[in-house]
Design an enzyme around this catalytic site. Structure first.
Site, PDB file in Angstrom:
ATOM      1  N   ARG B   5       1.694 -12.032  -3.191  1.00 61.35           N
ATOM      2  CA  ARG B   5       1.330 -10.945  -4.109  1.00 61.35           C
ATOM      3  C   ARG B   5       1.091 -11.475  -5.519  1.00 61.35           C
ATOM      4  O   ARG B   5       0.284 -10.919  -6.273  1.00 61.35           O
ATOM      5  CB  ARG B   5       2.393  -9.843  -4.106  1.00 61.35           C
ATOM      6  CG  ARG B   5       3.775 -10.284  -4.512  1.00 61.35           C
ATOM      7  CD  ARG B   5       4.714  -9.087  -4.658  1.00 61.35           C
ATOM      8  NE  ARG B   5       6.102  -9.492  -4.740  1.00 61.35           N
ATOM      9  CZ  ARG B   5       7.043  -8.818  -5.388  1.00 61.35           C
ATOM     10  NH1 ARG B   5       6.736  -7.690  -6.001  1.00 61.35           N
ATOM     11  NH2 ARG B   5       8.286  -9.228  -5.400  1.00 61.35           N
ATOM     12  N   GLU B  53      -0.823   8.226  -2.427  1.00 62.04           N
ATOM     13  CA  GLU B  53      -1.639   7.137  -1.890  1.00 62.04           C
ATOM     14  C   GLU B  53      -2.914   7.609  -1.215  1.00 62.04           C
ATOM     15  O   GLU B  53      -3.962   6.961  -1.309  1.00 62.04           O
ATOM     16  CB  GLU B  53      -0.809   6.302  -0.906  1.00 62.04           C
ATOM     17  CG  GLU B  53       0.397   5.599  -1.537  1.00 62.04           C
ATOM     18  CD  GLU B  53       1.619   6.490  -1.726  1.00 62.04           C
ATOM     19  OE1 GLU B  53       1.581   7.663  -1.275  1.00 62.04           O
ATOM     20  OE2 GLU B  53       2.602   6.031  -2.312  1.00 62.04           O
ATOM     21  N   PHE B  78       2.289   2.426   2.987  1.00 59.65           N
ATOM     22  CA  PHE B  78       1.690   3.639   2.458  1.00 59.65           C
ATOM     23  C   PHE B  78       0.156   3.537   2.394  1.00 59.65           C
ATOM     24  O   PHE B  78      -0.543   4.511   2.637  1.00 59.65           O
ATOM     25  CB  PHE B  78       2.292   3.958   1.089  1.00 59.65           C
ATOM     26  CG  PHE B  78       3.803   3.849   1.107  1.00 59.65           C
ATOM     27  CD1 PHE B  78       4.537   4.540   2.060  1.00 59.65           C
ATOM     28  CD2 PHE B  78       4.478   3.028   0.214  1.00 59.65           C
ATOM     29  CE1 PHE B  78       5.924   4.422   2.115  1.00 59.65           C
ATOM     30  CE2 PHE B  78       5.865   2.907   0.267  1.00 59.65           C
ATOM     31  CZ  PHE B  78       6.588   3.601   1.216  1.00 59.65           C
ATOM     32  N   ASP B 112      14.969  -3.131   1.799  1.00 57.20           N
ATOM     33  CA  ASP B 112      14.562  -1.716   1.794  1.00 57.20           C
ATOM     34  C   ASP B 112      14.558  -1.136   3.206  1.00 57.20           C
ATOM     35  O   ASP B 112      14.655   0.079   3.383  1.00 57.20           O
ATOM     36  CB  ASP B 112      13.185  -1.539   1.144  1.00 57.20           C
ATOM     37  CG  ASP B 112      13.289  -1.429  -0.378  1.00 57.20           C
ATOM     38  OD1 ASP B 112      14.412  -1.285  -0.890  1.00 57.20           O
ATOM     39  OD2 ASP B 112      12.239  -1.496  -1.049  1.00 57.20           O
TER      40      ASP B 112
HETATM   41  C1  LIG Z   1       5.099   7.388   0.111  1.00 59.04           C
HETATM   42  C2  LIG Z   1       5.800   6.438  -0.786  1.00 59.04           C
HETATM   43  N1  LIG Z   1       5.116   5.832  -1.770  1.00 59.04           N
HETATM   44  C3  LIG Z   1       5.725   4.943  -2.581  1.00 59.04           C
HETATM   45  C4  LIG Z   1       7.037   4.639  -2.414  1.00 59.04           C
HETATM   46  C5  LIG Z   1       7.710   3.590  -3.286  1.00 59.04           C
HETATM   47  N2  LIG Z   1       8.642   4.255  -4.207  1.00 59.04           N
HETATM   48  C6  LIG Z   1       9.956   4.349  -3.926  1.00 59.04           C
HETATM   49  S1  LIG Z   1      10.795   5.233  -5.055  1.00 59.04           S
HETATM   50  C7  LIG Z   1       9.402   5.456  -6.000  1.00 59.04           C
HETATM   51  C8  LIG Z   1       9.492   6.229  -7.284  1.00 59.04           C
HETATM   52  C9  LIG Z   1      10.082   7.559  -7.062  1.00 59.04           C
HETATM   53  O1  LIG Z   1      10.205   8.286  -8.244  1.00 59.04           O
HETATM   54  P1  LIG Z   1      11.211   9.498  -8.259  1.00 59.04           P
HETATM   55  O2  LIG Z   1      10.982  10.359  -7.083  1.00 59.04           O
HETATM   56  O3  LIG Z   1      11.096  10.163  -9.586  1.00 59.04           O
HETATM   57  O4  LIG Z   1      12.628   8.827  -8.076  1.00 59.04           O
HETATM   58  P2  LIG Z   1      13.555   8.160  -9.228  1.00 59.04           P
HETATM   59  O5  LIG Z   1      12.833   6.951  -9.713  1.00 59.04           O
HETATM   60  O6  LIG Z   1      13.724   9.172 -10.283  1.00 59.04           O
HETATM   61  O7  LIG Z   1      14.811   7.826  -8.521  1.00 59.04           O
HETATM   62  C10 LIG Z   1       8.296   4.859  -5.389  1.00 59.04           C
HETATM   63  C11 LIG Z   1       6.941   4.870  -5.922  1.00 59.04           C
HETATM   64  C12 LIG Z   1       7.721   5.289  -1.360  1.00 59.04           C
HETATM   65  N3  LIG Z   1       9.008   5.044  -1.096  1.00 59.04           N
HETATM   66  N4  LIG Z   1       7.088   6.185  -0.575  1.00 59.04           N
END
Ligand SMILES: Cc1ncc(C[n+]2csc(CCOP(=O)(O)OP(=O)(O)O)c2C)c(N)n1
Ligand SMILES: [Mg+2]
Lengths: 308, 307
Positions: B5, B53, B78, B112
């Site tokens: 990456r 996505e 995703f 994860d």
């Molecule tokens: C469908 C999907 N896209 C991306 C992710 C990667 N991801 C995990 S948590 C997150 C951010 C989530 O933000 P929020 O719901 O506000 O949670 P917080 O950071 O406040 O705990 C992302 C983009 C995922 N788990 N699932």
């Protein structure tokens, strides 16, 4: 209808403090995971599981009459695991295996591995939809159970939850309550800088939800909102809980979204535990030792610390 | 040891300079998928799409119809899972020039756990007509292949990883989409690998040699279109073929090779990959070992294929 007395509030605050300590003790040795949201939602979890809002039986996780808690923002599962472990769903010994090969406690909730987890989540958006399904099915079966679906604010940038919101209000799922962790934080920044949600409560109202905005760390407001949610008829309820990411640990509170998915170093963990009033140096050595011995067992060289 | 990456991020930054049509989109994972440098250098050509996505992929499709070369970036789960139908119907169906560039593929996502470990993404992308599927083995491969992918006309899935992986190539190595690279010539068994399993295949060769088995290693970084010319030659000159990937044995490189061999020259095969199971949380190296997709797994598959 659970009522909040001063005695109960003091007891709950103590419980929340312990859950937060368990979150740090779980995550720091694991070396990866999501402390920010876990700490931020500790007060809500405490009220749900210890304030009398969830009807359940930890010794009988499959009890048909139980209320459901679905964690759609599955990444904050350490706080769910802390609450379930503290409630007796499984031995607290499991905490120190978090995120390790062979563990019952996966990096994201797995209902087939952890008693008390109602739906496997981790990929954002699905949990709300699944929770709606539970609510509709429970109503169909004539049970008076309540479904509490917790989600992140960033998570609500997905389309799926809004499809569920539309359907929940169309089907008048008043046994469903959404609790949004409104911390204005996600991975790449604040929600408002990444993809703005505001005017957020108005959007939920427009989708037909009884919408209540609260301070997610104020026990009186949490109790009032949850009581109202259980009594609302004819439509689903959304509780928008304004929270602070990393609540209870000062250096995390100060850095906001940066603590979404980064674990504290050993020194930072000690500081965090101090903030939470735990005796310094009380991080269990066990997990660190266990991680190292697992590597020895599999004869694998240690890796540099994990990056997100 | 370097991560694919990171190579992607570096190549994307250079592409920004080389080609004004290159655009990048991400879904709240800019730091993880390494689009941050591009975003800083070319803010007008970078789009933060939030955690959405499927929308991101359709937006990328729209951009491509207006002459842009969009790289839609997120985790493999995703980009190929949540957004699959957007990739299939909006992009694949009409052969749009969109690059689905995903990191955090396979078991090596690590801690994860299963919800984030895509073990189906090669299959999901490979089954779409007209899709090109590229899986770089290491940093140097990912760097050059990102450039090739940008220059390629048509939809491409670029599969990248999270952790640092062993270097197989020297920096500056050149690749050609659709043409496998033979890294070691042997006589008994040919090991066809993609991603981190290429380095494991190289390790396996040494281990097999100690047991008197001579193995060929081919980096099949283009899973689609599959290099059938090389495959035919390998099948004709070896007693068995082993495929290796951090992906389900159903539908990935192994599936692609088996489908081709059944037609060209049926050959005894073994499949190194996850054996139709989900992954779990844990250290990537431990998971590779536990799920048998490391050098030891390749060695035992090779021996079993020759038995
Ligand atoms: C469908 C999907 N896209 C991306 C992710 C990667 N991801 C995990 S948590 C997150 C951010 C989530 O933000 P929020 O719901 O506000 O949670 P917080 O950071 O406040 O705990 C992302 C983009 C995922 N788990 N699932
Ligand atoms: Mg948030």
């Amino acid at each position: 209808m659970p009522a909040l007395t001063p005695e109960l509030e003091a007891e709950l605050r103590e419980t929340a403090r312990n859950l937060r300590i368990e979150v740090i003790n779980m995550l720091a040795p694991a070396g990866s995971g999501h402390p920010g949201g876990s700490l931020g939602m500790a007060d809500i979890f405490t009220c749900l599981y210890f304030g009398g809002f969830v009807r359940h039986d930890p010794k009988n996780p499959g009890w048909l009459e139980r209320d459901r808690v679905v964690l759609s923002n599955g990444h904050i599962c350490p706080i769910l695991y802390a609450a379930l472990g503290e409630r007796g769903y499984f031995p607290k010994e499991w905490f120190k295996t978090l995120r390790q090969v062979g563990s019952h406690l996966q990096g994201h909730p797995a209902m087939h591995k952890t008693p008390g987890v109602e739906l496997s989540t981790g990929s954002l958006g699905h949990g709300i939809c699944g929770a709606l399904g539970m609510a509709l099915a429970e109503r169909m079966s004539g049970r008076d159970t309540h479904v509490w679906a917790l989600c992140g604010d960033g998570e609500l940038q997905e389309g799926l939850p809004w499809e569920a919101f539309m359907a929940a209000s169309h089907h008048k799922a008043d046994n469903l309550t959404i609790i949004v962790d409104r911390n204005d934080a996600q991975i790449d920044g604040t929600t408002e800088s990444v993809m703005s949600l505001e005017p957020f409560p108005d959007k939920l109202r427009a989708f037909g939800f009884e919408t209540i905005v609260i301070d997610g760390h104020d026990y009186g407001q949490i109790f009032d909102a949850m009581n109202k949610a259980q009594q609302t008829k004819g439509k689903p309820t959304a509780i928008v809980a304004n929270t602070i990411m990393g609540k209870g640990v000062k250096f995390m509170e100060a850095d906001g979204y940066k603590w979404h998915g980064k674990t504290p170093s050993k020194e930072q963990a000690a500081q965090a535990l101090k903030d939470l009033g735990a005796s310094p140096g009380s991080i269990p050595e066990g997990p660190w030792a266990a991680a190292t011995s697992a590597k020895k067992k599999w004869n694998v060289p240690s890796r540099p610390s994990r990056s997100a | 040891m370097r991560a694919t990456r990171d190579a992607f991020g570096k190549a994307l930054l250079e592409l920004g300079k080389e080609n004004p049509d290159v655009v990048a989109l991400t879904a709240d994972l800019g730091g993880s998928v390494k689009t941050d440098d591009f975003a800083k250098a070319y803010p007008k050509r970078f789009f933060q799409m939030g955690i959405a996505e499927a929308n991101m992929v359709d937006v990328a499709a729209g951009m491509s119809t207006a002459g842009k070369i969009p790289f839609a970036t997120t985790f493999a789960m995703f980009g190929t899972g949540r957004a699959w139908e957007s990739v299939r119907n909006t992009i694949g169906y009409s052969g749009l020039n969109v690059k689905i560039a995903c990191t955090h593929s396979g078991l090596s996502v690590g801690e994860d756990g299963a919800s984030h470990q895509s073990l189906e993404d090669i299959a999901l992308m490979r089954v779409i007509p007209g899709m090109t599927v590229v899986v770089p083995a290491d940093y140097a491969a990912a760097f050059d292949l990102t450039k090739r992918v940008a220059a390629h006309k048509g939809p491409v899935y670029l599969r990248l990883g999270r952790p640092k992986v062993r270097d197989t190539y020297k920096d500056g190595e050149k690749f050609e989409i659709g043409k496998a690279k033979i890294l070691r010539e042997g006589k008994d068994v040919a090991i066809l690998a993609v991603g981190p399993q290429v380095a494991f295949a190289m390790e396996a060769v040494e281990l097999l040699a100690k047991e008197g088995i001579s193995a060929t290693v081919a980096d099949y970084f283009t899973v689609k279109p599959l290099d059938e010319v090389t495959l035919k030659r390998l099948a004709e000159t070896h007693r068995a073929i082993v495929t290796a990937e951090e992906h389900n044995v159903i539908g990935g490189l192994g599936g692609a090779v088996a489908e081709a061999l059944a037609r060209i020259k049926p050959t005894p095969m073994r499949f190194v990959g996850t054996q139709d199971t989900f992954g779990e949380s844990g250290d990537p190296e431990l998971l590779w070992k536990k799920y048998g997709v490391d050098a030891a797994g390749i060695v035992s598959a090779a021996k079993s294929a020759l038995r």
